[in-house]
Structure formats: C-alpha cells, structure tokens
Design an enzyme around this catalytic site. Structure first.
Site, short mmCIF file in Angstrom:
data_model
loop_
_atom_site.label_atom_id
_atom_site.label_comp_id
_atom_site.label_asym_id
_atom_site.label_seq_id
_atom_site.Cartn_x
_atom_site.Cartn_y
_atom_site.Cartn_z
N TYR A 146 -11.18 1.23 0.66
CA TYR A 146 -11.39 0.31 1.79
C TYR A 146 -12.49 0.79 2.73
O TYR A 146 -12.95 0.03 3.58
CB TYR A 146 -10.08 0.12 2.58
CG TYR A 146 -8.95 -0.50 1.80
CD1 TYR A 146 -9.15 -1.04 0.53
CD2 TYR A 146 -7.67 -0.57 2.32
CE1 TYR A 146 -8.11 -1.60 -0.18
CE2 TYR A 146 -6.62 -1.14 1.61
CZ TYR A 146 -6.86 -1.64 0.34
OH TYR A 146 -5.82 -2.21 -0.36
N LYS A 195 -3.72 7.77 -10.01
CA LYS A 195 -4.09 7.17 -11.30
C LYS A 195 -4.97 8.22 -12.00
O LYS A 195 -6.13 7.97 -12.34
CB LYS A 195 -4.83 5.84 -11.05
CG LYS A 195 -5.08 5.00 -12.27
CD LYS A 195 -3.85 4.36 -12.85
CE LYS A 195 -4.19 3.59 -14.11
NZ LYS A 195 -3.01 3.18 -14.88
N ASP A 227 1.00 2.74 -11.63
CA ASP A 227 1.62 1.61 -12.34
C ASP A 227 3.09 1.90 -12.63
O ASP A 227 3.95 1.02 -12.47
CB ASP A 227 0.85 1.25 -13.63
CG ASP A 227 0.32 2.45 -14.38
OD1 ASP A 227 0.41 3.59 -13.86
OD2 ASP A 227 -0.18 2.29 -15.50
N ASP A 251 -1.13 0.77 0.30
CA ASP A 251 -1.11 -0.58 0.85
C ASP A 251 -0.18 -1.46 0.01
O ASP A 251 0.71 -2.15 0.53
CB ASP A 251 -2.56 -1.12 0.82
CG ASP A 251 -2.71 -2.45 1.51
OD1 ASP A 251 -1.76 -2.89 2.17
OD2 ASP A 251 -3.80 -3.06 1.39
N ASP A 255 4.18 -2.42 0.73
CA ASP A 255 4.66 -3.80 0.84
C ASP A 255 5.75 -4.08 -0.20
O ASP A 255 6.73 -4.76 0.09
CB ASP A 255 3.50 -4.80 0.65
CG ASP A 255 2.86 -5.16 1.98
OD1 ASP A 255 3.16 -4.47 2.98
OD2 ASP A 255 2.06 -6.12 2.04
#
Ligand code: NAD
Length: 360
Positions: A146, A195, A227, A251, A255
């Site tokens: 980001y 990852k 994942d 992020d 959620d």
C-alpha cells in the site's frame, strides 16, 4: 497513576460511545485509585464544521502531548453529507490518515473474540463456534504494497499497472517485537503469516521474525502461508493467539476474523507506535444511520479503552476488570439492538455504559 488521555469523540455515534467508555474508565479509576485527565479534540466532520479542515495542527499537538488517544469514529453518510462534496484532502477520513501519520502508528491490533453468549451470531458451524476463540491480529500499517511505488504505463498500446511490495528488516523487526510483546501478555503463541513460498519480502519477514523469536523463549512461534491462514480462520479459529502479518495480508485477514465473530459493535482496535503510545478506537464506523438515538453498542469502544489500559499503561488488572465486566453484562442477558437475540434484555447505549460501570 496519572493518565493523560486525549479523546476524539468524532461524528455520528462517536460522541455517545466515547461518553460511555469514559464512564467505564472513571469507574476503573475510582476503584483502583488512578487519576484520569481527559482532553477532547475535534477530528473529522466535527472539525470541518468548526475549522474547515478535518484535523488542525493544534489537535495534532494535543494528541502528541497525551499518553494515549481514545477515539469514537469519524465520518458521515457518504452519499448525503455535505462533507463529501469537499475535495478529498478536506473530507473527514483525511483527518484519520493525518493523525495516524503524525503519530507514527505502524502497528495495528484487532482482537477477534467470540463470546459464548454471542455464539449464535457466529456464521461458522456450531461445533466450531461453541469452541469459541480469542485472537489478536497484528498488522503492519505503514509499509508493504500500500505504500510502495506505483504507476500505470502504456507499452505498445497495452495499459500496464505496477505496484511494489517493499519491506526492510527494521520495519519487520519493530512490528515483530510488538507482536511478541503482545503475545507475552496473552497465550504466548505467535503465528507469523506470509507468502514465503513466492515472495522475497515474505522470506525476509520470516527470517527476521525468527531472529526476534530468539529473544522470547517462552513464546511458541509458527509460520503459516496466508492462503492457509485464510482457510484456518474459518476451519479452526481457536488455534490462534497472535497473528502477526504484513499490511495487505493483515487488511484482509483482520476483516475475515472480524466477520466470523458476527458482531460489529463488539470489535475493538488499537494502533501503536514504537513507544507505549497508541490510538484506540472501535473497528466499526460512525454509524450515521443510528446516531443520536441512544441505541449504539458502546462495547467496542469500552474494549478499546481496556486495550489502552493494557498496552499503553501496563494496567493489566484494570483492563481485566473491564473485560470481565463486558463478559458479565452479556452473561446477565443485556444486549444492545445490534446483538439482540431471543429472551435477552434490550438496552440503549447509556444504559449499557451504566451496566458496565456498575460491574467494574
Ligand atoms: P459503520 O460501521 O458505521 O456501520 C455499518 C452498520 O453497522 C450500520 O448499519 C450501523 O448502524 C451498524 N453499526 C456500526 N457500529 C455500531 C454500533 N456500535 N452499534 C450498533 N450498530 C452499529 O460503517 P459505514 O456505514 O460503512 O460507515 C459510516 C461512516 O463511518 C462513513 O463515513 C465511514 O467512512 C466511516 N468509518 C469511519 C471509520 C473510522 O473512524 N475509523 C471506520 C469505518 C467507517
């Protein structure tokens, strides 16, 4: 202890929920002999209405001078509020970005707790929800994809967009240290999510986390691919204590973890810098649809105040008293409208604050 707290009531239900959190904090201060000094500052729409900007330099200076900041929520109805006719840098949310930057808040903490009494709101299968869960998602907030360089170009008539994901070892180390510190106050387990089978930034992340882990021999550390973590959160959320991860993964995962609790009015959060300073706020927004009706659930803000006591002031016993009051009030059957079910007793925002303060 003297606690110097800046409050940002903000917009919508913000002033109502902050008022109730103060009520609970005052009960804690009275019981445990602390002195709390509050100073309210304006941010978001409330600041636009008075000063024409969502955050003033004076408000930033006040926040910096405090020991911690307790916030309600900012923003209005994004379709109808005149605040959203303003240019983006003058809209309410610009105040939030500005204060996070000014206070150098790089670590975001989002607890996801499933209370036994609210298990019915959990969208997972009953055999999973009855086991309950209590995890803390620790997300890096100021680096990664980001904040990396980005551009869109056209090559031979084909549009191409490029985003870059960068982390240096210092950025990883400081969030890892925070993650292990938090784990030491909890069940002493860190699941670092990356990852690393694909990304160099993740391989460095894993290496640095392992280096930091050496200083925390009591903490169990495991590494999980993002994942797999997304699957495990719905398959077996009880396995997690602290999930430590980079910005974008955090992020998305935070959620997901919030959603499996099923109760938006119960979710606290904190953003910390590298000292003890933090900004504490509920995960939900300013709920303009229910503002001023005295029906909002103040518990997310009250639990944010509990996090403030625990992480900015090391007042674990006092924070435990707030957490226990929340559990007790639920056990006693009281619910605000958002978590109402069956034979529970429906109460408003003010009454919920009173009930919590009484149970401190
Ligand atoms: P929201 O979280 O404010 O509301 C979503 C739904 O949940 C609404 O139906 C609302 O009534 C309900 N709800 C939220 N909190 C509740 C509570 N404590 N008790 C009972 N019900 C509750 O999200 P939104 O409607 O998308 O956003 C409204 C405004 O909030 C927007 O301006 C948005 O930008 C802002 N916002 C601010 C923050 C922040 O200050 N950090 C975070 C998210 C959204």
């Amino acid at each position: 202890m003297n606690l110097n707290i800046v409050c940002i009531p903000g917009d919508g239900i913000g002033p109502e929920i902050v008022r109730e959190a103060k009520k609970v904090l005052d009960a804690v201060a009275k019981k445990y002999g602390h002195v709390i000094t509050y100073k309210d500052i304006l941010m978001g729409g409330a600041s636009i209405d008075v000063h024409g900007v969502p955050l003033t330099d004076e408000a930033i200076a006040d926040a910096k001078a405090a020991d911690a900041v307790l916030m309600g929520s900012i923003g209005g109805n994004t379709s109808t509020s005149p605040w959203y006719q303003l240019e983006p840098k003058l809209r309410p949310e610009a105040g939030l970005l500005a204060i996070r930057k000014a206070l150098n808040l790089f670590a975001n903490l989002r607890p996801a707790v499933l209370y036994e009494e609210l298990a019915g709101a959990c969208p997972l299968k009953e055999e999973i929800s009855t086991a309950g869960f209590d995890m803390m998602i620790m997300r890096e907030l100021t680096g990664g994809l980001y904040f990396g360089e980005r551009k869109t170009v056209e090559e031979n008539g084909v549009r191409k967009a490029i985003d870059t994901l960068t982390y240096d070892e210092n950025e990883i180390r400081r969030i890892a240290i925070k993650g292990f510190d938090i784990a030491m106050k909890r069940k002493k387990k860190v699941t670092s999510v990356d990852k690393a089978n694909v990304l160099d930034s993740s391989r460095l992340w894993r290496t640095v986390v392992n280096e930091v882990a050496k200083d925390y021999p009591e903490v169990t550390v495991e590494h999980m691919l993002v994942d797999n973590c997304a699957m495990q959160l719905v398959k077996d959320p009880a396995q997690f204590d602290v999930i430590l991860t980079e910005n974008m993964f955090g992020d998305i995962l935070s959620d997901e973890a919030s959603m499996v609790t099923g109760s938006i009015g119960m979710l606290a959060s904190a953003s910390l810098n590298d000292s003890k300073f933090g900004l504490y706020e509920p995960s939900h927004g300013s709920a303009p649809d229910i503002a001023g009706k005295d029906i909002a659930n103040p518990i997310a803000t009250v639990l944010s105040a509990s996090m403030m006591l625990r992480y900015s002031f090391d007042l674990d016993r006092e924070a435990d008293a707030i957490d226990a009051a929340v559990k007790q009030v639920l056990e006693d059957g009281y619910r605000t409208i958002d978590i109402m079910s069956g034979n529970s007793i429906q109460v408003g925002c003010t009454q919920m604050g009173d009930l919590l303060a009484e149970r401190i």
